[in-house]
Write an enzyme that holds these catalytic residues in place. Structure first.
Site, PDB file in Angstrom:
ATOM      1  N   GLY A 236      -7.790  -3.362   4.788  1.00 18.49           N
ATOM      2  CA  GLY A 236      -6.383  -3.347   5.190  1.00 18.49           C
ATOM      3  C   GLY A 236      -5.468  -3.567   4.011  1.00 18.49           C
ATOM      4  N   PRO A 237      -4.185  -3.348   4.201  1.00 16.69           N
ATOM      5  CG  PRO A 237      -2.256  -2.322   4.971  1.00 16.69           C
ATOM      6  CD  PRO A 237      -3.563  -2.867   5.435  1.00 16.69           C
ATOM      7  N   PRO A 238      -2.595  -5.282   1.508  1.00 15.78           N
ATOM      8  CG  PRO A 238      -2.083  -5.117  -0.758  1.00 15.78           C
ATOM      9  CD  PRO A 238      -2.124  -4.318   0.498  1.00 15.78           C
ATOM     10  N   GLY A 241      -3.903 -10.674   6.208  1.00 14.07           N
ATOM     11  CA  GLY A 241      -4.639 -11.806   6.761  1.00 14.07           C
ATOM     12  C   GLY A 241      -6.143 -11.653   6.725  1.00 14.07           C
ATOM     13  CE  LYS A 242      -7.613  -7.311   2.742  1.00 17.26           C
ATOM     14  NZ  LYS A 242      -6.148  -7.157   2.753  1.00 17.26           N
ATOM     15  CB  THR A 243      -8.335 -14.424   2.624  1.00 19.81           C
ATOM     16  OG1 THR A 243      -8.420 -13.398   1.638  1.00 19.81           O
ATOM     17  CG2 THR A 243      -9.039 -15.670   2.110  1.00 19.81           C
ATOM     18  CD  GLU A 460      24.215   3.221  -0.355  1.00 21.90           C
ATOM     19  OE1 GLU A 460      23.518   3.380   0.670  1.00 21.90           O
ATOM     20  OE2 GLU A 460      23.740   3.260  -1.500  1.00 21.90           O
ATOM     21  CG  HIS A 463      22.031   7.346   2.309  1.00 20.27           C
ATOM     22  ND1 HIS A 463      21.114   8.359   2.165  1.00 20.27           N
ATOM     23  CD2 HIS A 463      22.217   6.831   1.064  1.00 20.27           C
ATOM     24  CE1 HIS A 463      20.764   8.457   0.884  1.00 20.27           C
ATOM     25  NE2 HIS A 463      21.421   7.540   0.198  1.00 20.27           N
ATOM     26  CG  ASP A 534      18.538   8.232  -2.068  1.00 19.21           C
ATOM     27  OD1 ASP A 534      17.878   7.251  -1.662  1.00 19.21           O
ATOM     28  OD2 ASP A 534      19.761   8.203  -2.250  1.00 19.21           O
TER      29      ASP A 534
END
Length: 637
Positions: A236-238, A241-243, A460, A463, A534
């Protein structure tokens, strides 16, 4: 007597390595020390004769067996010879020394010197024979003693490595400890993390709960002939909560927990990595049943022959081979379950991923809306927050955040409230924390000219207006002119969490991306450098649509995306030059179409677009309600 029996005797351990160092240092001092602190200058025998003839010499001492003599000058003659001592008058004697040959007749030579002087001015001469018993003893004994001490030191290291004579950890001075595993062992009674401390991660928790059941009730499965899984890979991504999940498994199963990083196996010495792998599994077998957790396993488990240095690293590959052998070789690891974590599963060696080593892959993805609510509940337990704090609102506002990001938001919100001298943390503090984490700290003192400020405001506003008018664009949250980090302004959105995206959704998002550049063209008649980020995102999305997702009718339903990472560092393209030309042409056509559609949309609503920009210039920060007051309700799909 019973009380005395219960008392534990404290054993004071002495690190003998320091004793060896002190002994060696003392011997070196005795062998090489200079007994006389004076710094005599060397002269020749002819110069000695001149000094004696001049009446400057007070005493001569001659060592017969060394054929060396020293000269002490008279106190009133020291200034006369100060030039020989760097212009300084020497404070200690002797002042000179001389060397002679083995044929030197000391009695005769010194008698001739004194015969030339009057009786009351003759020089005192001392001829001695110096004994060198200790010097000779050290000269022969010292090398032998050094070898003996070195042998004892190394032998102690070998005993400590093999677990004999006082444990397996050894002292810090033991050179053989380099081959021992660097993992941290947490006893089963000290693992205080359970599944209650892990919020969200529904699918992942269900899978690891089975591992806990394996460790608690192994006979339940072995009675049917089933084999206990040997390992599970958390992918999974950093920050997801893997650890924490691995710790929770150990805490729920109430077993010892070994934790080590993949980089701890890597060392500059040949064979050390493989030795550490063997030592780790040897310790784990002694503590079985237990869990071994290897964090960032891609540091050692990268596919063989695909190193970043473009050449094979034998030491790293030997370490991987040893890990493969330990996990599923001729030996058995009964009761030892290996958990590993990585965010680069695509680069791991296929032999490591096969069944029998890591029997299952557990995907730990970014939390969804409900999971983020639970994670917020965990992290705000110890915070003093106001009673009207809306957890669900913050969960919606943090789409795409990992568990670590949410923990950081909560901590940053507390720091923000403390800086403002508040007694409780408010919702606005959490919103400010999100802005600071994503965009950086506010730069209200940033100096901008009026022209630049107007350009940024219209950029802005472009956008915001485009995203408001297109049905598949993300929901606008707020627009700001206040510079943060490297951004001179920003539009914040509350994105919908889609598992898949349609072509219409992607094109609407691309129109929203280029809206700022198009707005500058409408207002100033020319673009500026403010749209670099962008355009970068726009270009990547356009190439992905054509080359990866097959969303171009002319290019066809092809995908050149390498999801397995099997191409590695191959610099050749998986298509011909003619196909590359067609790809570039289709991407250019797509970007031009996006630009033209956005230009047409802003031109049709130019009056409203300018009104949004003026509102932004006036207030610096506007919200979705302000845009809705000008443009009406957002267009829905």
């Amino acid at each position: 007597m019973s009380n005395n029996k219960n008392k534990k005797t404290k054993v004071v351990r002495i690190n003998l390595s320091w004793l060896y160092i002190l002994l060696i240092g003392g011997m070196l001092f005795l062998l090489f020390r200079d007994g006389n602190s004076a710094n005599p200058q060397k002269i020749e025998w002819a110069q000695v004769k001149d000094l004696v003839a001049g009446g400057d010499v007070q005493e001569i001492s001659f060592i017969r067996n060394d054929y060396k003599g020293t000269i002490t000058l008279k106190p009133d003659c020291l200034e006369k010879h100060a030039g020989d001592f760097g212009g300084k008058v020497p404070s200690r004697s002797p002042h000179y020394y001389f060397l002679v040959s083995t044929h030197f007749d000391a009695e005769n030579e010194f008698a001739q010197l004194n015969a030339q002087l009057p009786a009351d001015q003759q020089v005192k001469v001392a001829i001695v024979h110096e004994s060198k018993i200790w010097g000779n003893v050290l000269e022969w004994i010292f090398p032998i003693l050094m070898l003996v001490l070195l042998y004892v030191w190394m032998f102690r290291g070998m005993r400590q490595m093999t677990g004999q004579g006082g444990g397996s950890n050894g002292g810090g001075m033991n050179p053989f400890n380099v081959g021992k595993a660097q993992g941290k062992l947490t006893d089963k009674n000290k693992v205080n993390v359970t599944f209650k401390d892990v919020a969200g991660l529904y699918g992942a928790k269900e899978e690891v709960e089975e591992i806990v059941d394996f460790l608690k009730n192994p006979k339940k499965y072995t009675a049917l002939g089933a084999k206990i899984p040997k390992g599970a890979l958390l992918v999974g991504p950093p920050g997801t909560g893997k650890t924490l999940l691995a710790k929770a498994v150990a805490g729920e199963a109430n077993v010892p927990f070994f934790s080590i990083s993949g980089s701890d196996f890597v060392e500059m010495f040949v064979g050390v990595g493989a030795s550490r792998v063997r030592d780790l599994f040897a310790q784990a077998k002694e503590k079985a049943p237990c869990i071994v957790f290897i964090d960032e396993i891609d540091a050692v488990g990268r596919a063989r022959g695909k190193n970043a240095g473009f050449s094979s690293n034998d030491e790293r590959e030997n370490t991987l081979n040893q890990l493969l052998t330990e996990m599923d070789g001729f030996g058995t690891n009964s009761g030892v379950i290996v958990l590993a974590a990585t965010n680069r599963a695509d680069i791991l060696d296929k032999a490591l991923m096969r069944a029998g080593r890591f029997d299952r892959q557990i995907h730990v993805d970014l939390p969804e809306l409900k999971e983020r609510e639970e994670i917020f509940q965990v992290h705000i337990r110890n915070l003093k927050i106001t009673g009207d704090f809306d957890v669900s609102y913050m969960a919606k506002h943090t789409a795409g955040f990992s568990g670590a990001d949410i923990a950081n938001v909560c901590n940053e919100a507390a720091l923000t409230a403390a800086r403002k001298n508040k007694d409780q943390i408010e919702l606005q503090d959490f919103l400010d924390a999100v802005d600071r984490i994503v965009g950086g700290i506010e730069k209200r003192g940033y100096i901008l000219s009026d022209t630049e400020k107007r350009t940024i405001a219209h950029h802005e506003a472009g956008h915001a207006v485009v995203s408001w008018l297109l049905p598949h664009a993300n929901q606008l949250f707020k627009v700001t002119l206040i510079p943060r980090g490297n951004a001179l302004g920003a539009a914040w959105y509350l994105p919908d969490e889609h598992k898949i995206e349609t072509k219409s959704q992607m094109t609407d998002q691309m129109c929203s991306l280029i809206g700022g550049r198009v707005a500058e063209e409408i207002i100033n008649g020319e673009p500026s450098t403010g749209a670099q980020n962008d355009l970068e995102r726009l270009t990547k999305t356009a190439y992905a649509m054509v080359a990866d997702y097959g969303m171009s009718e002319k290019f066809g339903n092809f995908s050149f995306y390498d999801s397995t990472g099997s191409r590695g560092y191959d610099f050749t393209k998986p298509y011909s030059e003619k196909t590359a030309e067609l790809l570039d042409a289709e991407v250019s056509k797509l970007v031009k179409s996006i630009h033209d559609d956005t230009y047409k949309l802003l031109k049709e609503h130019e009056e409203q677009f300018r009104a949004v920009a003026e509102k932004l210039l006036k207030d610096e920060v506007i919200f979705a309600e302000d845009v809705e007051a000008i443009l009406g309700p957002k267009v829905k799909a």
